[in-house]
Scaffold this motif. Structure first.
Motif, mmCIF file in Angstrom:
data_model
loop_
_atom_site.group_PDB
_atom_site.id
_atom_site.type_symbol
_atom_site.label_atom_id
_atom_site.label_comp_id
_atom_site.label_asym_id
_atom_site.label_seq_id
_atom_site.Cartn_x
_atom_site.Cartn_y
_atom_site.Cartn_z
ATOM 1 N N GLU A 163 39.752 6.766 -20.015
ATOM 2 C CA GLU A 163 39.581 5.757 -20.922
ATOM 3 C C GLU A 163 38.258 5.706 -21.531
ATOM 4 O O GLU A 163 38.111 4.792 -22.540
ATOM 5 C CB GLU A 163 39.848 4.580 -20.248
ATOM 6 C CG GLU A 163 38.930 3.738 -19.093
ATOM 7 C CD GLU A 163 39.216 4.641 -17.527
ATOM 8 O OE1 GLU A 163 38.684 4.105 -16.648
ATOM 9 O OE2 GLU A 163 40.086 5.463 -17.526
ATOM 10 N N ASP A 164 37.301 6.144 -21.161
ATOM 11 C CA ASP A 164 35.835 6.074 -21.673
ATOM 12 C C ASP A 164 35.541 7.231 -22.616
ATOM 13 O O ASP A 164 34.445 7.182 -23.470
ATOM 14 C CB ASP A 164 34.789 6.023 -20.614
ATOM 15 C CG ASP A 164 34.720 4.702 -19.719
ATOM 16 O OD1 ASP A 164 35.391 3.746 -20.171
ATOM 17 O OD2 ASP A 164 34.380 4.803 -18.619
ATOM 18 N N LEU A 165 36.053 8.280 -22.753
ATOM 19 C CA LEU A 165 36.047 9.423 -23.628
ATOM 20 C C LEU A 165 35.903 8.948 -25.152
ATOM 21 O O LEU A 165 34.970 9.414 -25.723
ATOM 22 C CB LEU A 165 37.016 10.346 -23.329
ATOM 23 C CG LEU A 165 36.889 11.185 -22.130
ATOM 24 C CD1 LEU A 165 38.353 12.359 -21.842
ATOM 25 C CD2 LEU A 165 35.738 12.174 -22.025
ATOM 26 N N PRO A 166 36.786 8.235 -25.750
ATOM 27 C CA PRO A 166 36.732 7.666 -27.022
ATOM 28 C C PRO A 166 35.551 7.067 -27.148
ATOM 29 O O PRO A 166 35.173 7.062 -28.467
ATOM 30 C CB PRO A 166 37.892 6.670 -27.293
ATOM 31 C CG PRO A 166 38.860 7.182 -26.196
ATOM 32 C CD PRO A 166 37.944 7.620 -25.045
ATOM 33 N N ARG A 167 34.989 6.490 -26.296
ATOM 34 C CA ARG A 167 33.684 5.684 -26.560
ATOM 35 C C ARG A 167 32.173 6.132 -26.416
ATOM 36 O O ARG A 167 31.087 5.658 -26.549
ATOM 37 C CB ARG A 167 33.605 4.186 -25.904
ATOM 38 C CG ARG A 167 34.900 3.257 -26.177
ATOM 39 C CD ARG A 167 34.481 2.065 -25.601
ATOM 40 N NE ARG A 167 33.194 1.544 -26.099
ATOM 41 C CZ ARG A 167 32.480 0.490 -25.688
ATOM 42 N NH1 ARG A 167 32.980 -0.147 -24.426
ATOM 43 N NH2 ARG A 167 31.683 -0.001 -26.268
ATOM 44 N N VAL A 168 32.320 7.623 -25.846
ATOM 45 C CA VAL A 168 30.855 8.065 -25.312
ATOM 46 C C VAL A 168 29.907 8.315 -26.668
ATOM 47 O O VAL A 168 28.975 7.993 -26.594
ATOM 48 C CB VAL A 168 31.486 9.503 -25.076
ATOM 49 C CG1 VAL A 168 30.148 10.410 -24.666
ATOM 50 C CG2 VAL A 168 32.118 9.543 -23.608
ATOM 51 N N PHE A 169 30.359 8.298 -27.834
ATOM 52 C CA PHE A 169 29.421 8.626 -28.910
ATOM 53 C C PHE A 169 29.224 7.203 -29.555
ATOM 54 O O PHE A 169 28.585 7.296 -30.657
ATOM 55 C CB PHE A 169 30.166 9.723 -30.021
ATOM 56 C CG PHE A 169 30.234 10.995 -29.452
ATOM 57 C CD1 PHE A 169 28.662 11.662 -29.368
ATOM 58 C CD2 PHE A 169 31.032 11.627 -28.871
ATOM 59 C CE1 PHE A 169 28.798 13.140 -28.892
ATOM 60 C CE2 PHE A 169 31.168 12.892 -28.485
ATOM 61 C CZ PHE A 169 29.999 13.596 -28.516
#
Length: 405
Positions: A310-316
């Motif tokens: 769930e955190d992958l889309p917000r990493v950048f």
């Protein structure tokens, strides 16, 4: 033939008079409902016929009986036309009201649902355009909310990261001023390290502001990714040695790219520093570069154990850290945001995905045109995997933080 011509002239005069009266009525009603305009249009059609008939009768071309018949026919036609215009006007007004009610939601919540009732083609086309505008507005509002949340998160983290070092600097400065510092040289070194770390944070903020403002000036040159990876590994090797992390070459092809060497070196440096800080001692950080069709893919694989899906889309995202920050200790959460901004400025894309034991950051760049031969690999080699080294027993304070994220 002469009588027919005279009749046509009388009829034309009567129709012109009716048309002129209708034009004046339409001008007076131009700000009123379309139903009124339709009623005027029907009245003009019937009035033109009746005016022509009466003018011909006045010229004694019709007897009284024929005039009564024609007048009766015109009256029936006028009634039918008025009723038809009224029904059409009511339909248009109903469609307009339905579209108006639906359009109010466009300003309230950004969504738009076209009215279910059938409408004329023009109103249906307008409803379709409003639906597209509503979808764009909804997406823009979501982006605005995300940016606002990211901005607040960034301000909170920056405030937190600056408060502690500033308090430490004040305490050390007061100790030096009061003469109670047992080792003034050590205090001076710590003050210098903290100032350099905060300077690097301010530099990241400035770089990010240039990227977001679209003022990042790139000077692309043709070079080999072999050189980029080699320089990045050489620059990150001291930090890896300090952390006890091994840097590994996972296959680097000497393919050409046209990039700004300084900015792309910053990208790889940020990825490597993040990977080294998130990889435990005795772990491995692998760097690879390969060509895929018309693109070049640079990847950095670490041993962080993976990122929650769930955190992958917000990493950048700007200022995002998540659980177990992807930035070095006391970092501002800007390193990966800068990576994405620089890569997108090169018409590329940055992505991340989980792999067994960690995650892999990939930078995809357009391959250089094949007009010139690919540069040959230099005589030196990419630093080869070395044995794991234990962490340094007494690292210089702030050495890791000084490295550019």
């Amino acid at each position: 033939m002469r009588d027919l011509l005279i009749i046509a002239l009388y009829a034309a005069a009567g129709a012109a008079a009716a048309g002129l009266a209708g034009a004046l009525a339409l001008r007076a009603l131009r700000r009123r409902s379309v139903a009124a305009s339709l009623a005027v249009l029907a009245a003009v059609a019937i009035g033109a016929m009746l005016a022509g008939t009466l003018s011909v009768a006045w010229a004694m071309f019709l007897n009284r009986h024929d005039l009564t018949v024609v007048t009766t026919v015109c009256a029936m036609a006028a009634a039918a036309s008025a009723l038809t215009a009224l029904l059409l006007g009511r339909r248009l007004i109903a469609g307009h009201h339905a579209l108006e009610r639906a359009a109010r939601t466009l300003g309230e919540d950004g969504g738009f649902t076209p009215p279910p009732s059938p409408m004329p083609a023009e109103l249906a086309s307008l409803a379709s355009q409003l639906a597209e505008a509503g979808a764009s507005l909804t997406a823009a509002r979501e982006r605005e909310r995300a940016l606002e949340a990211s901005r607040r998160e960034l301000v909170a983290w920056i405030s937190h990261d600056l408060r502690s070092p500033l308090a430490g600097l004040r305490a050390m400065a007061e100790a030096l001023e009061d003469g109670v510092a047992e080792d003034p040289g050590r205090y001076h070194r710590r003050i210098r390290d903290e100032v350099e770390r905060m300077g690097a944070m301010v530099g990241d903020l400035f770089e990010l502001s240039r990227i977001q403002a679209g003022s990042l000036a790139l000077v692309p040159t043709r070079m080999s990714v072999y050189d980029l990876v080699s320089d990045a590994i050489a620059g990150a090797d001291p930090l890896a040695a300090e952390r006890g992390v091994r840097l590994a070459d996972d296959g680097v092809e000497a393919v050409p790219v046209e990039v700004d060497g300084g900015e792309m070196t910053r990208v790889l440096a940020n990825l490597l520093v993040n990977a080294i800080h998130r990889t435990p001692a005795d772990g491995t950080v692998a760097v690879a570069a390969r060509r895929e069709e018309d693109a070049v893919v640079l990847s950095v694989t670490d041993g962080c154990g993976g990122i929650p899906p769930e955190d992958l889309p917000r990493v950048f995202d700007t200022g995002w850290r998540g659980n177990g920050a992807r930035t070095p200790p006391a970092g501002a959460g800007l390193g990966l945001a800068i990576v994405r901004g620089i890569v997108e400025a090169h018409s590329g894309r940055a992505s991340v995905r989980n792999v067994p034991g960690g995650c892999r950051f990939e930078v995809t760049l357009p391959a250089a045109a094949a007009s010139a031969p690919a540069p040959a690999a230099p005589s030196r080699s990419v630093p080869s995997p070395r044995r794991n080294r234990p962490p340094a027993s007494s690292p210089v304070p702030g050495a890791a933080a000084r490295r550019r994220r």
